[in-house]
Design a protein around this motif. Structure first.
Motif, PDB file in Angstrom:
ATOM      1  N   HIS A 162      -6.248   5.363   2.367  1.00 50.62           N
ATOM      2  CA  HIS A 162      -6.781   6.414   3.235  1.00 50.62           C
ATOM      3  C   HIS A 162      -7.599   5.857   4.410  1.00 50.62           C
ATOM      4  O   HIS A 162      -7.816   6.550   5.394  1.00 50.62           O
ATOM      5  N   SER A 163      -8.013   4.619   4.324  1.00 47.75           N
ATOM      6  CA  SER A 163      -8.686   3.964   5.455  1.00 47.75           C
ATOM      7  C   SER A 163      -7.703   3.155   6.288  1.00 47.75           C
ATOM      8  O   SER A 163      -8.104   2.422   7.189  1.00 47.75           O
ATOM      9  N   LEU A 164      -6.416   3.298   5.967  1.00 49.62           N
ATOM     10  CA  LEU A 164      -5.339   2.509   6.595  1.00 49.62           C
ATOM     11  C   LEU A 164      -5.599   1.011   6.435  1.00 49.62           C
ATOM     12  O   LEU A 164      -5.420   0.222   7.353  1.00 49.62           O
ATOM     13  N   GLU A 165      -6.019   0.658   5.230  1.00 48.43           N
ATOM     14  CA  GLU A 165      -6.224  -0.734   4.840  1.00 48.43           C
ATOM     15  C   GLU A 165      -5.341  -1.036   3.636  1.00 48.43           C
ATOM     16  O   GLU A 165      -4.976  -0.136   2.878  1.00 48.43           O
ATOM     17  N   ARG A 166      -5.024  -2.304   3.463  1.00 51.17           N
ATOM     18  CA  ARG A 166      -4.300  -2.743   2.271  1.00 51.17           C
ATOM     19  C   ARG A 166      -5.357  -3.305   1.317  1.00 51.17           C
ATOM     20  O   ARG A 166      -5.925  -4.371   1.587  1.00 51.17           O
ATOM     21  N   PRO A 167      -5.650  -2.576   0.239  1.00 47.68           N
ATOM     22  CA  PRO A 167      -6.704  -3.008  -0.678  1.00 47.68           C
ATOM     23  C   PRO A 167      -6.504  -4.446  -1.160  1.00 47.68           C
ATOM     24  O   PRO A 167      -5.394  -4.838  -1.544  1.00 47.68           O
ATOM     25  N   GLY A 168      -7.578  -5.212  -1.083  1.00 50.56           N
ATOM     26  CA  GLY A 168      -7.553  -6.583  -1.570  1.00 50.56           C
ATOM     27  C   GLY A 168      -6.919  -7.585  -0.637  1.00 50.56           C
ATOM     28  O   GLY A 168      -6.813  -8.763  -0.974  1.00 50.56           O
ATOM     29  N   ASP A 169      -6.513  -7.136   0.553  1.00 46.48           N
ATOM     30  CA  ASP A 169      -5.836  -8.042   1.479  1.00 46.48           C
ATOM     31  C   ASP A 169      -6.368  -7.813   2.901  1.00 46.48           C
ATOM     32  O   ASP A 169      -5.765  -7.090   3.692  1.00 46.48           O
ATOM     33  N   PRO A 170      -7.517  -8.426   3.228  1.00 42.19           N
ATOM     34  CA  PRO A 170      -8.115  -8.172   4.534  1.00 42.19           C
ATOM     35  C   PRO A 170      -7.236  -8.600   5.713  1.00 42.19           C
ATOM     36  O   PRO A 170      -7.266  -7.964   6.766  1.00 42.19           O
ATOM     37  N   MET A 171      -6.440  -9.641   5.562  1.00 36.92           N
ATOM     38  CA  MET A 171      -5.583 -10.068   6.671  1.00 36.92           C
ATOM     39  C   MET A 171      -4.492  -9.024   6.940  1.00 36.92           C
ATOM     40  O   MET A 171      -4.190  -8.707   8.097  1.00 36.92           O
ATOM     41  N   ALA A 172      -3.909  -8.467   5.880  1.00 34.37           N
ATOM     42  CA  ALA A 172      -2.911  -7.411   6.056  1.00 34.37           C
ATOM     43  C   ALA A 172      -3.572  -6.160   6.636  1.00 34.37           C
ATOM     44  O   ALA A 172      -2.961  -5.436   7.428  1.00 34.37           O
ATOM     45  N   SER A 173      -4.823  -5.914   6.271  1.00 32.54           N
ATOM     46  CA  SER A 173      -5.558  -4.770   6.825  1.00 32.54           C
ATOM     47  C   SER A 173      -5.789  -4.960   8.319  1.00 32.54           C
ATOM     48  O   SER A 173      -5.665  -4.005   9.097  1.00 32.54           O
ATOM     49  N   LEU A 174      -6.103  -6.185   8.740  1.00 30.59           N
ATOM     50  CA  LEU A 174      -6.256  -6.466  10.170  1.00 30.59           C
ATOM     51  C   LEU A 174      -4.927  -6.302  10.912  1.00 30.59           C
ATOM     52  O   LEU A 174      -4.898  -5.768  12.026  1.00 30.59           O
ATOM     53  N   ASP A 175      -3.843  -6.714  10.283  1.00 35.15           N
ATOM     54  CA  ASP A 175      -2.521  -6.513  10.893  1.00 35.15           C
ATOM     55  C   ASP A 175      -2.232  -5.022  11.062  1.00 35.15           C
ATOM     56  O   ASP A 175      -1.702  -4.596  12.095  1.00 35.15           O
ATOM     57  N   ALA A 176      -2.591  -4.226  10.056  1.00 37.59           N
ATOM     58  CA  ALA A 176      -2.384  -2.773  10.126  1.00 37.59           C
ATOM     59  C   ALA A 176      -3.232  -2.171  11.233  1.00 37.59           C
ATOM     60  O   ALA A 176      -2.773  -1.292  11.973  1.00 37.59           O
ATOM     61  N   LEU A 177      -4.469  -2.625  11.368  1.00 43.43           N
ATOM     62  CA  LEU A 177      -5.339  -2.138  12.427  1.00 43.43           C
ATOM     63  C   LEU A 177      -4.727  -2.433  13.795  1.00 43.43           C
ATOM     64  O   LEU A 177      -4.757  -1.602  14.703  1.00 43.43           O
ATOM     65  N   ARG A 178      -4.120  -3.593  13.940  1.00 43.79           N
ATOM     66  CA  ARG A 178      -3.452  -3.958  15.192  1.00 43.79           C
ATOM     67  C   ARG A 178      -2.281  -3.001  15.457  1.00 43.79           C
ATOM     68  O   ARG A 178      -2.102  -2.536  16.581  1.00 43.79           O
ATOM     69  N   VAL A 179      -1.494  -2.679  14.443  1.00 40.13           N
ATOM     70  CA  VAL A 179      -0.365  -1.755  14.596  1.00 40.13           C
ATOM     71  C   VAL A 179      -0.863  -0.373  15.021  1.00 40.13           C
ATOM     72  O   VAL A 179      -0.328   0.238  15.956  1.00 40.13           O
ATOM     73  N   VAL A 180      -1.887   0.130  14.340  1.00 39.67           N
ATOM     74  CA  VAL A 180      -2.418   1.464  14.656  1.00 39.67           C
ATOM     75  C   VAL A 180      -2.999   1.476  16.062  1.00 39.67           C
ATOM     76  O   VAL A 180      -2.751   2.406  16.841  1.00 39.67           O
ATOM     77  N   THR A 181      -3.745   0.451  16.421  1.00 39.30           N
ATOM     78  CA  THR A 181      -4.336   0.375  17.759  1.00 39.30           C
ATOM     79  C   THR A 181      -3.251   0.342  18.829  1.00 39.30           C
ATOM     80  O   THR A 181      -3.357   1.020  19.853  1.00 39.30           O
ATOM     81  N   ASP A 182      -2.196  -0.399  18.581  1.00 37.67           N
ATOM     82  CA  ASP A 182      -1.072  -0.453  19.523  1.00 37.67           C
ATOM     83  C   ASP A 182      -0.416   0.917  19.670  1.00 37.67           C
ATOM     84  O   ASP A 182      -0.080   1.339  20.786  1.00 37.67           O
ATOM     85  N   ARG A 183      -0.228   1.634  18.564  1.00 40.27           N
ATOM     86  CA  ARG A 183       0.390   2.961  18.632  1.00 40.27           C
ATOM     87  C   ARG A 183      -0.492   3.929  19.421  1.00 40.27           C
ATOM     88  O   ARG A 183      -0.002   4.746  20.197  1.00 40.27           O
ATOM     89  N   ILE A 184      -1.806   3.848  19.218  1.00 43.33           N
ATOM     90  CA  ILE A 184      -2.726   4.701  19.984  1.00 43.33           C
ATOM     91  C   ILE A 184      -2.642   4.356  21.463  1.00 43.33           C
ATOM     92  O   ILE A 184      -2.590   5.248  22.321  1.00 43.33           O
ATOM     93  N   ASP A 185      -2.608   3.075  21.781  1.00 45.68           N
ATOM     94  CA  ASP A 185      -2.508   2.642  23.173  1.00 45.68           C
ATOM     95  C   ASP A 185      -1.235   3.187  23.822  1.00 45.68           C
ATOM     96  O   ASP A 185      -1.268   3.726  24.933  1.00 45.68           O
ATOM     97  N   ARG A 186      -0.112   3.080  23.137  1.00 52.60           N
ATOM     98  CA  ARG A 186       1.147   3.595  23.676  1.00 52.60           C
ATOM     99  C   ARG A 186       1.113   5.118  23.828  1.00 52.60           C
ATOM    100  O   ARG A 186       1.649   5.652  24.792  1.00 52.60           O
ATOM    101  N   PHE A 187       0.472   5.792  22.893  1.00 48.23           N
ATOM    102  CA  PHE A 187       0.354   7.254  22.968  1.00 48.23           C
ATOM    103  C   PHE A 187      -0.440   7.654  24.212  1.00 48.23           C
ATOM    104  O   PHE A 187      -0.027   8.520  24.970  1.00 48.23           O
TER     105      PHE A 187
END
Length: 191
Positions: A162-187
């Motif tokens: 629900h926080s758009l994080e991958r529990p237990g995997d901070p690097m994957a969570s940072l990758d997800a944050l990059r994806v979400v930020t990119d989608r917001i930028d394109r929007f």
């Protein structure tokens, strides 16, 4: 940045183009200082928009959806002079999707509460584009409940909570944050 009085709380206005403003609305336990909304604000400001963030949190005893609608209404009234307004809301803020639809505004909904019938109905009334982002293990993320609506862009991210994080995997969570930020930028670029 300057403070704006919204009545029961203050908001923070990041100055940019006064004609374009992104309004950032918190979730129940997810403030505008948390990563998703922090970087959404950074994207908007980086594109020259003003940004009004509501760094409030749900007071104990308040009805959550009434609180979310009240804060959205107050924030949107505060930027009424802007000709272009986009709402970026996290989770509980999606309880204000009806207000956003009524005001004919585009929106980004991060982990909207798609398990709530009223939220789904209000999102179905969108008259402007809306970006909805959620993750597969989030019980509130039920994209199949959405009506077939050409203005709703749904981004489904596997394995994110629900926080758009991958529990237990901070690097994957940072990758997800990059994806979400990119989608917001394109929007925002397409508005």
């Amino acid at each position: 940045m300057r403070r704006i009085d919204l009545g029961p709380c203050a908001a923070l206005l990041h100055d940019g183009d006064p004609a374009r403003c992104a309004v950032l609305l918190p979730g129940m336990q997810y403030s505008t200082q948390a990563p998703l909304l922090w970087f959404a604000r950074s994207v908007a400001v980086g594109r020259g928009w003003s940004a009004l963030e509501v760094p409030d949190s749900l007071p104990e005893g308040d009805e959550p959806f009434a609180w979310a609608r009240d804060r959205a209404r107050r924030a949107l009234d505060a930027v009424a002079d802007a000709s272009d307004v986009v709402v970026v809301g996290k989770s509980l803020a999606s309880g204000a999707a009806g207000i956003v639809a009524d005001r004919l505004l585009p929106a980004v909904w991060l982990t909207p509460l798609l398990d709530e019938g009223r939220v789904v109905d209000d999102l179905g009334r969108a008259a402007r584009p809306a970006l909805l982002v959620g993750g597969s293990p989030d019980d509130a993320w039920v994209p199949d409940a959405l009506p077939d609506h050409g203005l709703l862009e749904v981004v489904h991210l596997d394995g994110l909570d629900h926080s758009l994080e991958r529990p237990g995997d901070p690097m994957a969570s940072l990758d997800a944050l990059r994806v979400v930020t990119d989608r917001i930028d394109r929007f925002l670029a397409a508005l």
